[in-house]
Design an enzyme around this catalytic site. Structure first.
Site, PDB file in Angstrom:
ATOM      1  N   TYR A   1      25.512  41.711  32.904  1.00  0.00           N
ATOM      2  CA  TYR A   1      24.511  40.877  33.586  1.00  0.00           C
ATOM      3  C   TYR A   1      23.088  41.474  33.167  1.00  0.00           C
ATOM      4  O   TYR A   1      22.723  41.694  34.667  1.00  0.00           O
ATOM      5  CB  TYR A   1      24.857  41.346  35.348  1.00  0.00           C
TER       6      TYR A   1
ATOM      7  N   ASP B   1      43.254  36.935  45.845  1.00  0.00           N
ATOM      8  CA  ASP B   1      43.151  37.633  45.088  1.00  0.00           C
ATOM      9  C   ASP B   1      42.457  39.226  45.139  1.00  0.00           C
ATOM     10  O   ASP B   1      42.469  39.861  45.794  1.00  0.00           O
ATOM     11  CB  ASP B   1      41.368  36.891  44.800  1.00  0.00           C
TER      12      ASP B   1
ATOM     13  N   TYR C   1      33.411  36.630  45.576  1.00  0.00           N
ATOM     14  CA  TYR C   1      33.431  36.937  43.724  1.00  0.00           C
ATOM     15  C   TYR C   1      34.972  36.739  43.715  1.00  0.00           C
ATOM     16  O   TYR C   1      35.785  37.797  44.559  1.00  0.00           O
ATOM     17  CB  TYR C   1      33.053  38.162  43.988  1.00  0.00           C
TER      18      TYR C   1
ATOM     19  N   LYS D   1      42.053  44.812  36.933  1.00  0.00           N
ATOM     20  CA  LYS D   1      41.513  45.891  37.437  1.00  0.00           C
ATOM     21  C   LYS D   1      42.292  47.325  37.222  1.00  0.00           C
ATOM     22  O   LYS D   1      42.625  47.632  35.018  1.00  0.00           O
ATOM     23  CB  LYS D   1      41.102  46.487  38.108  1.00  0.00           C
TER      24      LYS D   1
END
Ligand SMILES: *Cc1c(COP(=O)(O)O)cnc(C)c1O
Length: 417
Positions: free
Chosen positions: A15, A227, A140, A256
């Protein structure tokens, strides 16, 4: 030329612009809960490397698994071949999730892509041509194009890609039942992060809605995708956040901390009914297969990481972390720039009224010896379960100090106005 200059010349950061417009710190090494910078500065890590390093850094058990597998077989293609680390991992995940059909992916975003594709294929196998999804406001679910399509269009990168992205249906937790009832004929499924919306604003929801989502998805035969890439492996105090509502989704995505933050690996876990429906239909196969699917090094580390977690008293550790976060961060209540303080499991969040002081607070925390990276107006920490009380207190104290210092600046600015 030292590598920091090379970095500025050639290297994109997440980003960011090239060269980056924000400060980038150079890291020499890591150990336990500590990041060591090139100049020798030691920072206690409040981010656990984007919430993945649950056992701390350089964990000897994970390194041992990696080294052992490197000498046997680092990688072999997964098309037409299999190996022990991958098969053992899939069985472990099947037991741990109650979902027996596992697709190994190379990143969280890819596991979400595969989940969306699986839901669409399942509906096709049942004769339904549907390709929309219901997702939550602020959602997200990853950065690839399919994932971006189920990220909230109002606070994500949607505006940049316009027509390229699919149109999905976004709703609040409060209105999700009505949205499912209204749109169930148009959608392949519902995708959401249960209980905690991580990168979607660190929002914590009462788990009850999950029960209704489960019931309605079953009733209308649409796919419930949870998710748990951020919430999974104990971050919320339960192994899976879905356990708060005692529901099992049709598809679970995990990533993760799957490898304890050491290797890139993720998985999509689903029911036998879904894998059978696709496999026994005319479609017959799940059309996805990354080059590095089932990477043996990553699978070996994941096996070691899961064993390490299950052998540890992680529930006790996470509840101790939560106690410290709650007690300490509550001292920021009533401060002008603070909007809300909330914690769950190993997650501690201070929400500010706006992002104006985020960089200032990050810099102050680094000065205090703590690595924090605010996200918009959120000053938050998600820590390794191996963190010591002393380290966690240091993190909280730095957050408190930095927020209070920012508040003084804010008040001075108000006075000058
Ligand atoms: C991080 C994250 C992803 C994306 O995973 P990557 O490994 O970064 O591709 C998807 N969904 C959620 C909820 C996440 O937190």
């Amino acid at each position: 030329m030292n590598y920091i200059e090379l970095d500025k010349k050639h290297t994109w950061h997440p980003y960011n612009s090239l060269p980056t417009k924000t400060k980038i710190l150079a890291v020499k090494k890591t150990f336990a809960q500590t990041i060591v910078l090139e100049d020798g500065t030691e920072l206690v890590d409040a981010m656990s490397s984007w919430w993945s390093a649950i056992h701390g850094y350089n964990n000897p058990k994970l390194i041992e698994a990696l080294e052992k597998q490197a000498n046997i077989m680092p990688h072999v293609m997964f098309g037409g071949l299999t190996h022990e680390p991958a098969a053992v991992l899939c069985e472990k995940l099947a037991k741990l999730t109650n979902l027996p059909s596992i697709f190994l992916a190379d990143s969280g975003s890819v596991s979400v892509e595969v989940a969306l594709k699986t839901a669409i294929l399942y509906q096709k196998a049942k004769g339904k041509n549907v390709n929309k999804f219901i997702a939550l406001e602020n959602a997200y679910h990853g950065d690839t194009l399919g994932c971006m399509g189920v990220c909230d269009p109002n606070n994500s990168m949607h505006s940049l890609y316009g027509e390229y992205l699919p149109n999905n249906i976004f709703t609040s937790v409060e209105n999700i039942e009505q949205a499912i009832i209204k749109h169930h004929k148009e959608v392949a499924g519902v995708i959401l992060e249960p209980v905690v919306q991580g990168a979607g604003g660190m929002k914590i929801h009462k788990p009850d809605y999950l029960k209704r989502v489960r019931e309605l998805c079953t009733k209308y035969d649409i796919i419930f995708i949870a998710d748990e890439i951020a919430t999974g492996f104990g971050h919320t105090g339960k192994m899976w956040a879905c356990e708060y509502a005692e529901v099992i989704p049709d598809i679970l995505t995990i990533g993760k901390c799957l490898t304890g933050g050491m290797m890139t690996l993720a998985a999509m876990c689903t029911t036998k009914q879904i894998s059978d429906t696709i496999s026994n239909s005319e479609i017959g196969v799940l059309m996805h297969g990354p080059t590095f699917m089932g990477n043996a090094l990553a699978c070996s580390v994941a096996n070691a990481s899961i064993d390490l977690l299950l052998e540890s008293n992680w529930q006790e550790k996470v509840s101790n972390i939560n106690k410290i976060f709650s007690e300490k961060l509550s001292s920021l209540e009533g401060i002008e720039i603070v909007k809300d303080i909330r914690t769950i499991g190993a997650i501690g969040v201070v929400e500010l009224n706006n992002p104006d002081f985020a960089q200032f607070i990050q810099d102050e925390c680094v000065n205090q010896g703590v690595w924090i990276r605010p996200f918009g107006k959120l000053i938050y920490s998600i820590v390794a379960y191996t963190i010591t009380n002393e380290e966690l207190n240091k993190i909280c104290d730095a957050m408190i100090y930095a927020v209070k210092k920012a508040n003084i600046q804010f008040k001075n600015m108000e006075q000058d106005r």
